[in-house]
Design a protein around this motif. Structure first.
Motif, PDB file in Angstrom:
ATOM      1  N   PRO A 160      -5.273   5.569   6.843  1.00  0.00           N
ATOM      2  CA  PRO A 160      -4.740   4.427   6.326  1.00  0.00           C
ATOM      3  C   PRO A 160      -5.814   3.900   5.334  1.00  0.00           C
ATOM      4  CG  PRO A 160      -5.109   4.236   8.548  1.00  0.00           C
ATOM      5  CD  PRO A 160      -5.292   5.380   8.382  1.00  0.00           C
ATOM      6  N   HIS A 161      -7.104   3.961   5.398  1.00  0.00           N
ATOM      7  CA  HIS A 161      -8.100   3.384   4.922  1.00  0.00           C
ATOM      8  C   HIS A 161      -8.858   4.442   3.984  1.00  0.00           C
ATOM      9  CE1 HIS A 161      -7.346  -0.451   6.947  1.00  0.00           C
ATOM     10  NE2 HIS A 161      -7.465   0.220   7.885  1.00  0.00           N
ATOM     11  N   SER A 182       2.827  -2.532  -4.777  1.00  0.00           N
ATOM     12  CA  SER A 182       2.044  -2.585  -3.561  1.00  0.00           C
ATOM     13  C   SER A 182       1.232  -1.040  -3.500  1.00  0.00           C
ATOM     14  CB  SER A 182       2.734  -2.628  -2.318  1.00  0.00           C
ATOM     15  OG  SER A 182       1.648  -2.626  -1.097  1.00  0.00           O
ATOM     16  N   ARG A 183      -0.131  -1.041  -3.147  1.00  0.00           N
ATOM     17  CA  ARG A 183      -0.746  -0.040  -3.144  1.00  0.00           C
ATOM     18  C   ARG A 183      -0.557   1.013  -1.812  1.00  0.00           C
ATOM     19  NH1 ARG A 183      -6.417   2.050  -3.461  1.00  0.00           N
ATOM     20  NH2 ARG A 183      -6.596   3.754  -2.789  1.00  0.00           N
ATOM     21  N   ASP A 184       0.083   0.073  -0.915  1.00  0.00           N
ATOM     22  CA  ASP A 184       0.452   0.784   0.246  1.00  0.00           C
ATOM     23  C   ASP A 184       1.955   1.297   0.306  1.00  0.00           C
ATOM     24  OD1 ASP A 184      -1.978   0.482   1.374  1.00  0.00           O
ATOM     25  OD2 ASP A 184      -1.536  -1.837   2.033  1.00  0.00           O
ATOM     26  N   ARG A 185       2.537   1.042  -0.891  1.00  0.00           N
ATOM     27  CA  ARG A 185       3.926   1.639  -1.350  1.00  0.00           C
ATOM     28  C   ARG A 185       4.096   2.472  -2.347  1.00  0.00           C
ATOM     29  NH1 ARG A 185       3.991   0.138   3.147  1.00  0.00           N
ATOM     30  NH2 ARG A 185       5.228  -1.652   4.256  1.00  0.00           N
ATOM     31  N   HIS A 219      -3.621   5.241   0.802  1.00  0.00           N
ATOM     32  CA  HIS A 219      -3.502   4.477   2.074  1.00  0.00           C
ATOM     33  C   HIS A 219      -2.439   5.025   2.818  1.00  0.00           C
ATOM     34  CE1 HIS A 219      -6.065   0.725   0.379  1.00  0.00           C
ATOM     35  NE2 HIS A 219      -6.716   1.959   0.175  1.00  0.00           N
ATOM     36  N   ALA A 220      -2.431   6.009   3.402  1.00  0.00           N
ATOM     37  CA  ALA A 220      -1.317   6.703   4.077  1.00  0.00           C
ATOM     38  C   ALA A 220      -1.685   7.738   5.258  1.00  0.00           C
ATOM     39  CB  ALA A 220      -0.593   7.577   2.889  1.00  0.00           C
TER      40      ALA A 220
END
Length: 923
Positions: free
Chosen positions: A610-611, A114-117, A605-606
């Protein structure tokens, strides 16, 4: 099409998710010899011996170096942000020791693909005295109930391989954390900066298996499309990433997954299945956290992964005390080809020898067509590479569309292929000592010009991705570094010489014959337009020093000189670079000058963003050669206002330019700030007030500096050739102007490769005295005394009744004025149409040309701002010289104080939305 474009700025929000819930979503030379083996942190005192060199070398003081005399690597410090996460602790540089050929970008871990992980590190330590004689760097972090430790080691038993072991252990008491069903890593090679060649090795490493061996021809992949992602999955365990064709010395990297296993709490082990996906800009490998229950070639995954196998991830997780262990090796080849890596793997196999053209590429497959390797001959044409005994096929490709196919057999003693002759090309001898760009137009489609093709044939699905130097023209700077001749398909060619839009065109016709040299006799273009008091600049340029380009900086500078522009700003991605020393070495000082800058590229994304915070240029910037990324500002996980606070705390004056803030068509991604506004994930609405949601987030002040995300200095209104994108960003620009937020607009090329014309479009900046005065240039640009153009030159003034002249960025006093617009252009740049806007409303549209200036009477009932656009239809010459562009120029505003209070008062948004505030508008 968007096949495989998984860039650092677009890893894709959703990738395999429906059935499985799976989201795939120059460096200083060594001043002293480094010890043969070492693992230590880089300091100011040892940086000269521990930092590596090459176009993509980023490591600096505070980072960590690892070496054994054969391979030298740098792992970033956890405090240094990475490409996809605010944390460091990732591999950022890798070379053969003593060779300045680093083109490695990053290797970053991710949970559940995942891009968010994304998985950075929170700690790092050096381990220079391991019992087995190896040296190591060890990083770690605790994420989502997992204790993750990665060890980078170089050992005496395999000195030519960097070993990377990652162990992820589920912690006791972490039942509430996210499931872990896939664990993997991604290598970035933006815009095919490295070209991946994928193989599935036989278990003994002696050859390849067909199922996962696709070479340079990868399946179609779209991170937005679950089905294509599933269909793109391969059981490839070796990816050879081939470096830039013209970068010297060359390099390639072999990333091999050597083991993946599940370790139970009692110590028992089971092998784990894996998957692999490649795109233009990424190479991904992932490991399931449990063996497959069924399918996948008996549960191993070696026969392929599909929907059936992915569905099983819904049942997968690590239990407390269990670990997954990933083992990888990276080898470094000393040439930009596949064989320099596969020879290390097939080291016990016999040699295949022969000779071919030094500029050829040899593509080797098994007799049934399975790709095995690709070879680049030495400078003298000789080649030698290793294959296990068997029958093979080879295709020899060389410039000027020369090709030869052959079959051969390798015995236990090897194979001697002899001379692999090809037809001779024709040779065009180029002019020397004269700057110009030469555009070759063939007389027939059969002799289509293909300069700079790296001959790899890299493709994703049906779409072929060319190397950085591919194109139908050649740029000459007039320096000794220019190429002397070109190999061409024999035939008849028309040649146009250009030096940019301020010069005329010259022409020649040549006939190229096989095996002969044909001198190109062509006159130098002559200047037909002078623009005293104006500096032509490109404020957004990339080269091999960016993470998504392999275009040599030397050639980018030559292209800039050839286009006749004045000032180039170095804006490499997240790396401060200084073009001035190279300009000096090439003796180009009399033609161009440069400013040091950087493109601050938000991709994570963090955190507070986040975006992402989009892309922004900052210039001029101080260059810190020993610092990580040359001293580039940090942005990952931060808001735009936070980065601006950092750069504005530095000594001196500098500008922050918001780049390509919106994409045409309304849909954007991480790099388009106005399509997500960093923290809300929703687009800026030009027809709504700044105080309305979601626009209002732009006005939120930082508690530390008081800066807002809106407080950038410039906006990139025109980026590259797209007029649709220009109109989309224009809507945002007018919305800001109407509400009193003036951000001078600029036009830039954003050139990364040869076929993206540098200095098209360009920004003309008014600098009355001292064209080399950087402070005056910055001051004038900040004030809006500038216009953007792809050819036409503008003069725009408001004339008062008493004769006072007000130019771009100025304040006209009075409720009436005469607008004078003059346009000048080279004969090959047609200009025919004028549009005048007052407060965003079309006030006039009519003809204009170099011989017919426009003079208009304007009345202003309220304070106003006036802007103009001129345009023309591209004729045959313009279309050849600037393909994809149209003749066009836009002005920054002239402000009008109609009520006599001594200042401009913005009128605000009208009650009825203006058509120009629609970002999807097509005119």
């Amino acid at each position: 099409m968007n096949h495989g474009t998984l860039r650092r700025d677009q890893l894709g929000p959703t990738c395999l998710c429906l059935l499985a819930g799976l989201v795939l979503a120059a460096a200083a030379s060594a001043n002293e010899a480094a010890p043969s083996s070492y693992a230590e942190q880089i300091t100011a005192e040892n940086a000269g011996r521990l930092r590596v060199g090459g176009s993509d070398a980023l490591g600096g003081i505070g980072d960590w170096a690892l070496g054994n005399g054969v391979l030298c690597a740098v792992v970033s410090d956890p405090s240094h942000e990475s490409h996809l996460t605010p944390q460091g602790g990732v591999l950022i540089d890798l070379v053969r020791c003593g060779v300045a050929h680093d083109e490695w970008i990053t290797l970053e871990g991710l949970l559940n693909m995942s891009r968010d992980r994304m998985l950075g590190a929170s700690w790092i330590r050096a381990d220079p005295d391991r019992p087995d004689g190896s040296v190591a760097l060890v990083t770690g972090a605790r994420v989502q109930g997992l204790d993750i430790v990665t060890t980078y080691s170089l050992g005496p038993d395999r000195p030519d391989a960097l070993r990377i072991e990652t162990r992820a252990t589920r912690l006791w008491g972490s039942d509430g954390d996210e499931r872990a069903f896939l664990f993997g890593y991604v290598v970035l090679h933006g815009r095919r900066q490295l070209a991946p060649f994928s193989l599935q090795l036989e278990p003994d490493g002696s050859g390849v298996r067909p199922a996962g061996s696709v070479g340079f021809a990868h399946p179609t992949v779209d991170p937005e499309d679950m089905l294509t992602m599933v269909q793109a999955i391969l059981p490839a365990d070796l990816h050879v990433l081939v470096g830039g064709d013209r970068q010297q010395p060359g390099v390639s990297y072999g990333l091999q997954l050597t083991g993946a296993r599940l370790v139970s709490a009692d110590g028992s082990e089971r092998p784990l299945p894996f998957l692999s996906i490649n795109g233009e800009s990424f190479t991904m490998q992932g490991v399931f956290t449990r063996p497959l229950y069924f399918g996948g070639d008996g549960g191993t995954g070696q026969g392929g992964i599909g929907l059936l196998e992915l569905a099983q991830t819904l049942l997968m997780d690590l239990s407390p005390g269990e670990s997954i262990v990933l083992e990888r090796e990276i080898r470094v080849g000393g040439r930009a080809d596949v064989a320099s890596v596969t020879d290390q793997i097939f080291r016990d196999q016999p040699l295949v020898r022969g000779r071919a053209a030094a500029t050829a590429r040899l593509h080797v497959s098994t007799a049934d067509g399975t790709p095995v390797t690709e070879v680049r001959p030495a400078a003298d044409g000789s080649f030698a590479f290793r294959l296990r005994p068997g029958k093979y096929r080879m295709t020899v490709l060389a410039p000027a569309r020369r090709e030869r196919a052959l079959s051969f057999e390798v015995s236990a003693a090897g194979a001697e292929l002899g001379e692999l002759s090809l037809p001779d090309p024709g040779w065009v001898v180029l002019p020397r000592g004269r700057p110009m760009r030469l555009v070759f137009s063939p007389a027939s489609e059969a002799t289509r010009v293909r300069f700079g093709d790296d001959l790899l044939g890299f493709r994703v699905g049906d779409e072929r991705y060319r190397g950085s130097q591919f194109g139908g023209d050649v740029s000459l700077s007039g320096s000794p570094a220019d190429p002397g001749r070109l190999a061409m398909v024999p035939g008849l060619y028309d040649v146009i010489a250009t030096r940019g839009p301020e010069f005329d065109l010259t022409r020649a016709r040549i006939e190229v014959t096989e095996g002969s040299e044909t001198p190109l006799e062509i006159a130098s273009p002559t200047r037909v337009l002078e623009h005293p008091g104006w500096v032509s600049a490109d404020l957004h340029v990339h080269s091999e020093w960016s993470d998504d380009s392999s275009f040599p900086a030397e050639r980018q500078l030559a292209a800039f000189v050839a286009e006749g522009a004045d000032l180039i700003v170095s804006t490499e991605h997240d790396r401060v670079a200084d073009y001035a020393p190279l300009i000096g070495r090439l003796s180009l000082d009399s033609h161009i000058r440069s400013l040091v800058g950087v493109e601050v590229t938000s991709s994570a994304h963090a955190g507070a963003s986040p975006h992402t915070a989009g892309h922004s240029n900052v210039f001029p910037m101080p260059y810190e050669p020993l610092a990580y990324r040359g001293g580039a500002p940090a942005i990952e996980g931060r808001r735009l206002r936070d980065m601006m606070g950092d750069v504005r705390s530095l000594p001196g004056d500098r500008l922050v330019q918001l780049n390509h803030p919106r994409r045409a068509g309304g849909k954007g991604n991480d790099l388009n700030f106005f399509t997500h506004l960093s923290i809300v994930g929703e687009p800026f609405l030009p027809s709504e007030p700044l105080s309305a949601w979601p626009n209002q987030v732009l006005l939120e002040p930082s508690p530390d500096t008081g800066l807002r995300d809106l407080d950038f200095d410039l906006i990139e209104l025109w980026n590259g050739e797209s007029m649709a994108q220009y109109r989309a960003v224009r809507a945002d620009w007018y919305a800001l102007l109407l509400q009193g937020e003036f951000r001078p607009a600029v036009a830039n090329s954003d050139s990364h490769v040869h076929r993206e014309l540098v200095a098209y479009p360009r920004t003309y900046v008014r600098v009355r005295d001292g064209r080399d005065d950087d402070e005056a240039f910055i001051s004038s640009l900040r004030a809006g005394r500038a216009y953007g153009s792809s050819g036409p030159q503008l003069s725009v003034v408001l004339l008062s009744e008493d004769g006072q002249r007000t130019g771009l960025g100025g304040l006209h006093l009075g409720s009436t004025a005469t607008l004078q617009v003059q346009v000048r252009a080279a004969p090959w740049v047609p200009v025919s149409r004028l549009r005048v806007y007052a407060n965003g409303r079309l006030a006039h549209e009519g003809p204009i040309g170099p011989a017919s200036p426009a003079v208009l009477r304007l009345d202003f009932p309220v304070d106003a701002f006036v802007t103009v656009e001129v345009s023309g239809k591209a004729g045959a010459d313009y279309a050849i010289v600037a393909p994809g562009f149209q003749p066009f120029a836009f002005s920054n505003p002239i402000f009008v104080d109609a009520d006599g209070d001594g200042s401009f008062t913005a009128p605000g948004l009208p009650a009825t939305p203006l058509p120009i505030l629609d970002p999807t508008r097509t005119d």
